[in-house]
Each structure stands twice: as structure tokens, then as C-alpha cells.
Design an enzyme around this catalytic site. Structure first.
Site, PDB file in Angstrom:
ATOM      1  N   LYS A  21     -45.809 -10.917  92.685  1.00  0.00           N
ATOM      2  CA  LYS A  21     -46.454 -10.924  93.602  1.00  0.00           C
ATOM      3  C   LYS A  21     -45.799 -11.615  94.890  1.00  0.00           C
ATOM      4  CE  LYS A  21     -50.472 -11.902  90.766  1.00  0.00           C
ATOM      5  NZ  LYS A  21     -51.291 -13.068  90.297  1.00  0.00           N
ATOM      6  N   GLN A  23     -52.454 -19.255  90.104  1.00  0.00           N
ATOM      7  CA  GLN A  23     -52.272 -18.416  88.820  1.00  0.00           C
ATOM      8  C   GLN A  23     -53.034 -18.788  87.659  1.00  0.00           C
ATOM      9  OE1 GLN A  23     -50.392 -15.252  88.895  1.00  0.00           O
ATOM     10  NE2 GLN A  23     -51.193 -15.122  86.740  1.00  0.00           N
ATOM     11  N   ASP A  28     -58.200 -13.589  95.748  1.00  0.00           N
ATOM     12  CA  ASP A  28     -58.262 -13.134  94.446  1.00  0.00           C
ATOM     13  C   ASP A  28     -59.608 -12.778  94.188  1.00  0.00           C
ATOM     14  OD1 ASP A  28     -55.881 -12.779  92.714  1.00  0.00           O
ATOM     15  OD2 ASP A  28     -55.921 -14.977  91.999  1.00  0.00           O
TER      16      ASP A  28
END
Ligand code: NAD
Length: 285
Positions: A50, A94, A117
């Protein structure tokens, strides 16, 4: 037809590069903060990928790493500081987190406007109402792939296998919004093959290699394989048995090179959108 997610993601990223350059010239450098707790090897790889993808399009990334045994309060304090920092546009934690964390509580600590997200409960609720802040990246990536392949979703029978909060459920909301008739199958579905065979558009997000075979697919269906499974021999495969499915399907995504690259591209897109919204709100004030 193979739906090439890698090629489409490269095109999306090229477009984003232009948007990032324009925003930067206007004094807003799109910035993503990534929080990683512990040393899970898969998470390390995801975070590295990422961060590299951000760099590729000119998005600034800031990584915040915490030891596996850290107190949740430390992570909360970091999120609070990032929420208040106007130079940070997106915040990503994460997953999975170590057992002392309540993941829902952590995600909900992130300001809605920075939840790139799209995992925040309010985001998911708004998604079902058709007024979300950010669509979760994997389902958003699937929608881009379907749009690119000009799949007509209005009135189509769409079947999603898997009901997770990050893939299955938001995928259902987006397909419903696009006019499809949506069915969600899951681990308790009685006759999975009977359900999947109805699908004009079949999205599989389970995490079991070879769960869906060609015999379970309606001829001419569009098949999207979200699954990522590492076999004992090191190969990466999806949930769909590609060899038997590909001749039956009209279009199908490969693994790797299908949904995976689109997920990262949509994370970058959401971060750019967050930065654009901030610029608009500055202009408006
Ligand atoms: P999850 O474990 O949270 O959910 C799996 C779902 O599959 C559950 O809802 C369960 O009901 C269903 N299921 C389990 N066994 C089943 C069966 N026999 N028949 C029908 N349904 C069954 O998983 P997730 O987070 O949604 O991820 C699913 C897969 O997608 C995993 O392989 C994951 O690695 C992958 N994934 C890929 C991307 C990407 O970018 N390509 C992103 C997220 C997840």
C-alpha cells in the site's frame, strides 16, 4: 474473456497521478496514514504494498508501527492525533489486530471523513442508504471491473458468496444500488450450487480454494473471484476453480491479477477523494 484487474488498476493509477499532481499544485498533498500493530507477516506485506502504491501516484504515506503487546490506548491516541491533523486525509488500520483490541472500536475511532477503507459502521450503514462517504475498497474495485466490462447490472441476478462486513455485505449494497437482484450465500446456505447457478453476475469472497467449479456457474455468467488463498506449493489461487470455470463464464477475473490490484487502486482513489473534499471545504469557508 479475462477481466484484467492489473491493467485496469494501472489505468486508474495513471488517472490518479494527474489528480494528485493537481491537488499538490493547489497546496494539498494527499496523505494516507497507515497504522500497523504487531508483526503479522501478511500484514507487513500488505502495508508495504500500500505504501509503495501511494508513492507510485505521488500520495504521501506515513506509517505508524506499534508492538504486538501495545495497549489499545496508545493506538487510540495516535488515531485521535491523526483525526485532528489537517495534513492527513486518510487513515487506515491494518487488520487483523492483536487479541487485546476490539477491531470495531478501533475502526470507529477513525473520523468518518478519513475512513478511506470504508469499514466504519456509519459508512456501511450509509452505503445501504446510498449516501456513503467511502465505498469499501474491494467491492468498489469489483464495481469498476464490472463497469469496465460494460456488464449490464440493471435487473441482473447477482449472487455473492460470503457475508463479511468488508466484502460480502458492502458488495451486496453496491450491486443492489446498481439495480441488480441480489442474493447473498454463505456458510449456512443449503444448496450453494443451486444458488450460484442462478447468477448472471457471481462474486465469490470466501477464502476456500476451488469452492466454486464450472458446474456451479450458469453459462455466460460474469464471475468475480475475490478469494486469495496460498496453497502448500506456494501458488496463489482464488475461490473459483479457474480451469473449469473459465470455459463456462462469459468473463472471469484471474487470481492473482484480478480484484487484488483493484482493491489497492480504490484505496488510493478514496484517499484522493478525501483530499479533494478537504480542498472543497477550504474553498467554501
Ligand atoms: P471472511 O472469513 O470474513 O468471510 C468469509 C465468508 O465466507 C463468510 O461470510 C462465510 O459465511 C462464507 N463461507 C465460508 N465457508 C463457506 C462455504 N462453504 N460456502 C459458502 N460460504 C462460505 O472473509 P473475507 O474477509 O470476506 O475474505 C474472503 C476472501 O477474500 C479471503 O480469501 C480473503 O483473503 C479475500 N480478500 C481478498 C481481497 C482482495 O483484495 N482481493 C480483499 C479482501 C479479502
Amino acid at each position: 474473456m479475462i477481466l484484467d484487474g492489473k491493467a485496469l488498476a494501472a489505468r486508474v493509477r495513471a488517472e490518479l497521478k494527474t489528480s494528485v499532481a493537481r491537488l499538490t499544485a493547489q497546496g494539498v498533498k494527499p496523505t494516507l496514514a497507515v497504522i500497523l500493530v504487531g508483526d503479522d507477516p501478511a500484514s507487513q506485506v500488505y502495508v508495504r504494498n500500500k505504501i509503495a502504491a501511494c508513492g507510485d501516484v505521488g500520495i504521501e504515506s506515513r506509517a505508524f508501527r506499534f508492538p504486538a503487546d501495545c495497549a489499545p490506548a496508545e493506538v487510540f491516541a495516535a488515531i485521535d492525533a491523526l483525526n485532528a491533523d489537517p495534513t492527513v486525509h486518510g487513515i487506515l488500520v491494518q487488520l487483523p489486530l492483536p487479541p487485546q483490541f476490539d477491531e470495531t472500536e478501533v475502526i470507529e475511532r477513525i473520523a468518518l471523513a478519513k475512513d478511506v477503507d470504508g469499514f466504519h459502521a456509519e459508512n456501511l450503514g450509509r452505503l445501504w442508504q446510498g449516501r456513503h462517504c467511502f465505498a469499501p475498497c474491494t467491492p468498489a474495485g469489483v464495481m469498476r471491473l464490472l463497469a469496465e466490462a460494460t456488464v449490464d447490472l440493471v435487473g441482473a441476478e447477482a449472487v455473492i458468496v460470503g457475508r463479511s462486513n468488508i466484502v460480502g455485505k458492502p458488495m451486496a449494497a453496491l450491486l443492489l444500488q446498481a439495480g441488480a437482484t441480489v442474493t447473498i450465500a454463505h456458510s449456512r446456505t443449503r444448496d450453494l450450487a443451486a444458488v450460484t447457478r442462478r447468477a448472471d453476475v457471481l462474486v465469490v469472497a470466501v477464502g476456500r480454494p476451488g469452492l466454486v467449479t464450472g458446474a456451479m456457474i450458469k453459462p455466460g455468467a460474469v464471475v468475480i473471484d475475490v478469494g486469495i488463498n496460498r496453497l502448500d506449493d506456494g501458488r496463489l489461487v482464488g475461490d473459483v476453480d479457474f480451469a473449469s470455470a473459465e470455459p463456462v463464464a462469459k468473463a472471469i477475473t484471474p487470481v492473482p491479477g484480478g480484484v487484488g490490484p483493484m482493491t489497492i487502486a480504490m484505496l488510493l482513489a478514496n484517499t484522493v477523494t478525501a483530499a479533494e473534499r478537504q480542498l472543497q471545504s477550504q474553498d467554501a469557508s
